[in-house]
Design a protein around this motif. Sequence first.
Motif, PDB file in Angstrom:
ATOM      1  N   GLY A 785      82.480  70.646  17.002  1.00 16.73           N
ATOM      2  CA  GLY A 785      81.675  71.424  17.943  1.00 16.73           C
ATOM      3  C   GLY A 785      82.463  72.117  19.018  1.00 16.73           C
ATOM      4  N   GLU A 786      83.783  72.175  18.892  1.00 15.23           N
ATOM      5  CA  GLU A 786      84.607  72.781  19.943  1.00 15.23           C
ATOM      6  C   GLU A 786      84.452  74.297  19.993  1.00 15.23           C
ATOM      7  OE1 GLU A 786      88.671  71.494  19.777  1.00 15.23           O
ATOM      8  OE2 GLU A 786      88.110  69.433  19.274  1.00 15.23           O
ATOM      9  N   TRP A 787      83.885  74.913  18.920  1.00 17.47           N
ATOM     10  CA  TRP A 787      83.722  76.371  18.911  1.00 17.47           C
ATOM     11  C   TRP A 787      82.397  76.809  19.522  1.00 17.47           C
ATOM     12  CZ3 TRP A 787      85.650  78.777  13.651  1.00 17.47           C
ATOM     13  CH2 TRP A 787      86.999  78.422  13.445  1.00 17.47           C
ATOM     14  N   GLU A 788      81.486  75.851  19.708  1.00 13.60           N
ATOM     15  CA  GLU A 788      80.129  76.218  20.120  1.00 13.60           C
ATOM     16  C   GLU A 788      80.080  76.827  21.507  1.00 13.60           C
ATOM     17  OE1 GLU A 788      77.769  72.752  19.696  1.00 13.60           O
ATOM     18  OE2 GLU A 788      77.986  72.650  17.501  1.00 13.60           O
ATOM     19  N   GLY A 789      80.921  76.406  22.382  1.00  8.03           N
ATOM     20  CA  GLY A 789      80.883  76.926  23.743  1.00  8.03           C
ATOM     21  C   GLY A 789      81.776  78.119  23.983  1.00  8.03           C
ATOM     22  N   PRO A 792      81.870  85.068  22.788  1.00  7.05           N
ATOM     23  CA  PRO A 792      81.812  85.795  21.499  1.00  7.05           C
ATOM     24  C   PRO A 792      83.165  86.321  21.033  1.00  7.05           C
ATOM     25  CG  PRO A 792      79.964  86.407  22.878  1.00  7.05           C
ATOM     26  CD  PRO A 792      80.842  85.532  23.726  1.00  7.05           C
ATOM     27  N   ASP A 793      83.950  86.856  21.953  1.00  5.99           N
ATOM     28  CA  ASP A 793      85.268  87.385  21.563  1.00  5.99           C
ATOM     29  C   ASP A 793      86.188  86.273  21.094  1.00  5.99           C
ATOM     30  OD1 ASP A 793      84.446  89.907  22.155  1.00  5.99           O
ATOM     31  OD2 ASP A 793      85.416  89.996  24.124  1.00  5.99           O
ATOM     32  N   ALA A 794      86.171  85.156  21.806  1.00  5.16           N
ATOM     33  CA  ALA A 794      87.011  84.023  21.429  1.00  5.16           C
ATOM     34  C   ALA A 794      86.571  83.428  20.094  1.00  5.16           C
ATOM     35  CB  ALA A 794      86.970  82.958  22.519  1.00  5.16           C
ATOM     36  N   LYS A 798      88.755  83.128  16.632  1.00  2.00           N
ATOM     37  CA  LYS A 798      88.938  81.891  15.876  1.00  2.00           C
ATOM     38  C   LYS A 798      88.567  82.096  14.401  1.00  2.00           C
ATOM     39  CE  LYS A 798      90.083  78.482  18.816  1.00  2.00           C
ATOM     40  NZ  LYS A 798      91.190  77.521  18.590  1.00  2.00           N
ATOM     41  N   GLU A 799      87.434  82.734  14.158  1.00  2.22           N
ATOM     42  CA  GLU A 799      86.991  82.969  12.781  1.00  2.22           C
ATOM     43  C   GLU A 799      87.952  83.882  12.032  1.00  2.22           C
ATOM     44  OE1 GLU A 799      83.105  84.490  13.455  1.00  2.22           O
ATOM     45  OE2 GLU A 799      82.138  82.502  13.409  1.00  2.22           O
ATOM     46  N   SER A 800      88.439  84.902  12.736  1.00  3.86           N
ATOM     47  CA  SER A 800      89.408  85.817  12.122  1.00  3.86           C
ATOM     48  C   SER A 800      90.702  85.095  11.790  1.00  3.86           C
ATOM     49  CB  SER A 800      89.676  86.987  13.068  1.00  3.86           C
ATOM     50  OG  SER A 800      90.665  87.833  12.548  1.00  3.86           O
TER      51      SER A 800
END
Length: 1035
Positions: A785-789, A792-794, A798-800
Amino acid sequence: MTDQGNNNQNISRNPFAALFSSLADAKQFASGQKPPLHHGEPPSEDSEGSQSESENSDSIEDNDDSVAEISRSFLSRQELCEQLNINHMIQRIFLITLDNSDPSLRGGNGIPPRCVFLVEMAAEMDGQDWLDMDNIDSVDLDAIRSTCTVTKVPEKLLSYAVRCKNLTVSNTRTVLLTPEIYIRQNVYEQLLDLLLEGVGGAQLDEVVEFVEEVIAGLLADQEVRTFSEVIGPVLDIFQGRVKDLDLCQLLLFSYLDLLLYFSRQKDIATVLVEHIQPKDPNNGLQYQKTLLGTVLSISCLLKTPGVVEGHGFFLNPSRSSPQEMKVQESNIHQFMGQFHDKLHQLLKNLLQQSGETRHLLLSWLGGCLQANAGRTKIWANQMPEIFFQMYASDAFFLNLGAALLKLCQPFCRPRSPKLLTFNPTYCALKELSEEERRNRNVHARGLDKETCLVPLPPQQSVEYAQSYSLLTENLILTQMTLHLGFHRLHEQMVKMNQSLHRLQGTWREAQLTGGLAAEQLREQFERLMTVYLSTKAAATQPGMLQCCLNLQASSATLLVQLGLSNQGPEHAQLSFPLPPLHNSLLCHMPEFFAENLGDFFVFLRRFADEVLESSADSLEQVLNFITVFMGNVERMKNPHLRAKLAEVLEAVMPHMEPASAGTAQPIMFQRQRVFCSYHHAPHLAEALIAVFVDIEFTGDPHQFEQKFNYRRPMYPILKFMWGKESYRESIKSLAVYASENLEAMNPPLFLRYLNLLMNDAIFLLDEAIQYLSKIKLLQLEKDHGEWEGLAPDALREKESSLQMLGQLARFHNIMSNETIGTLAFLTSEIKCIFVHPFMAERIISMLNHFLQHLVGPKMGALKVKDFSEFDFKPQQLVSDICTIYLNLGDEENFCATVPKDGRSYSPTLFSQTVRVLKKINKPGEVIVGFGLLADKIKSHADRQLQDEETYADAPDDFLDPIMSTLMLDPVLLPSSNVTVDRSTIARHLLSDQTDPFNRSPLTMDQIRPNEELKQQILQWLAQHKQERLQMGPSG
């Protein structure tokens, strides 16, 4: 019976009444038409007979409808019949009449429905309703109204028909020379319509005869308007109509038939080739805006790039079944085939018309190709807005290439003697004047700036021809066109295919959540699919591909003959070793000949695999070309181009991967037969290994990254070759030669190949392991869950990053799987070179290092969610590594070398490997065999441990300065004067032929044994052994 009834009965009995379409017409004619007799002409016998018959018949006085009145209207039946036929003929030819009856009823009276009633003349003629040769001369025909439906003229009327025809020709000439008189009409459109109707009708010969006479008249009278000024507007109207037609419209082919007639008529053809010359010859797009360019641009490709609206092909593809799309593609191919036949005939007609016409057409082609040369530049694909404003379209070049390919077919047979008349010095000619180009038949431009297969030797002079054949020009212009057109289309299809796969995956993910995004992705997918299917249909027309296959196979044959320095009239037999090059013409052959060949066969493998089965002879010629050029830097200098030939070889060889679910297994009969029975198989295998080695050092700043892409197809090819005896024996003989010449001045080819293979394996698997470790960390972050907060750019970053790492991991895993797999099957029958000290230490340290990550405590760092997503196959890697160990484990010195790998080897590592083999259910004999090998290696390790303890206090002078191990065969490096162990410097020189201490050039033949130091080391060893024996086990 009434008087009227008697009249009708008498008229019906009269033989003249048969000349009329009805009794009413006969009565009308009798009542108002009384042509006078010519003065001075006595009545004919027929006239006398008619008069006597009239006198003997029943007479009805004072009645205008009587038969007697009809008979008195003409002197004889012959004149009456003749006049009626003349009237009928004039009506049909000029489409005019004095008959004011209802137009809908004229057909029953034998009058063409389109006839125009001449109001003013009818008034002047005071009731006369027929036309004759006297009054037709006075008719003011306001435009081109003549037609050619009169095909058979009775001999008695022939002179009148000739007068009508002459009047028609004269009138047409006058109208075309003075069109400004006819304000309300476009005479050029009328002429075009007349020609179009004639070409599409059954009276083509009559139309042609008429047009020829009009042309003769126009050419004879050019004071008011030149012939070019008359035909030019017709061609402009033609172009305006054609540009709005689609490929599958039948009307298009009527216009093409008319254009073919223009190309056959020498005077119109001359105007046509003058008319298509562009306003700005340096602007590539201007050629597309000419009449010929407009015709060439008709295709199933999008008329406006990126605009699907209004496109007539493959709409809503996701809602169409594969069968429906196949039928549509087949229809397109059928129309394309007919279209290309017309284009071919058009160019052929113009080339055969006259020397001037041919010169102008070839000049147009040469200028067009030079003006569009920028289509191949990298920036052109990156800036489409500028591209479409500067250059002709893909459709233009695709169709032009198809037409030129057909022109080349007469000499496109691999062993055609005509092929050898091709003169490559054409490509070396620099700028010529227009007069020189005309006289020497040289119309392609800018070829002297092209990179050729090999550079021109300084001492070699160029012997230019006084004049070049049309075959030479055809072949060069066709290859240039393919280079500018087909190559770009292939690249677009590959990119679209990749984009569709990515888009489809994203769309499926979005469908799980639903919403507007999924619908937008679906629309985007539909649009791109329409473009892709249209492009694929345009590029895979079977007839065009077959012609291109013939051309490329013939080009392969031609290049091989040039590679053999054959300049004779007969084809030379290919044999090895190849003869030395002498005054070779390869230095004049542009590289795009080889690039086109490679690009085409790779395209076939991807998008039209069935074409490869159509000609075994063509495949053999391509194999000859690859065998001669792929591994031979003297005949093809560019290492990138030679590496590209490995991809071509992969394309023409039989498939090894199974067909995907739902698709039929492709037919491989011809490829299997040609590849397996190839006469020069040993040399083809050697060429493959040679280019694998050569691509290591290309001089390119990106050579390190590029080499892996170039080597990708080489692994499956070598694996396939290994399964065929003729190829396998060739590879084994290379290995034997290498093991016998390990210290040659130039390292043997196979030795260098194995060294690079292991370098690649180490780098690739190390990189893959790092990428997988990073992916594991990112996946854990996301799961926790570290990506939930994240902003949008960050989050996008991460996804890229995760996506990019996944792509890199997948590529490196695929390549490392291939390298380890290659070593596994090579070691099954090649052992001597692998167990030599030069190689054994390298391969052992590599294998142990991999086992540490795959079965040791580090394996946990590689456990990503889905191994298949990244092509990570740890079980297969472990299996292949164990296979290599088992293949070489019978050699005692190999087993003795394994424990020397102090960095990775441990008995525990091998025990862990046995446990993994059991876990992945490997066969029992493999598990037992590897366990026994592990025990044997451990016994060597125990003995070596004792030796290391003994040699731990060896003097520094006895230790290798690079490896810090005791030297057993010390050698002196001549330039740095440093002593190293022979095995150490030998391994170094495999990758870098320089002295590691001062970077000066160095080869194995230059090193010298340091005998004095060697004797000191041996004495020291003997002394220590003696001391150890004296001390006994307790010591």
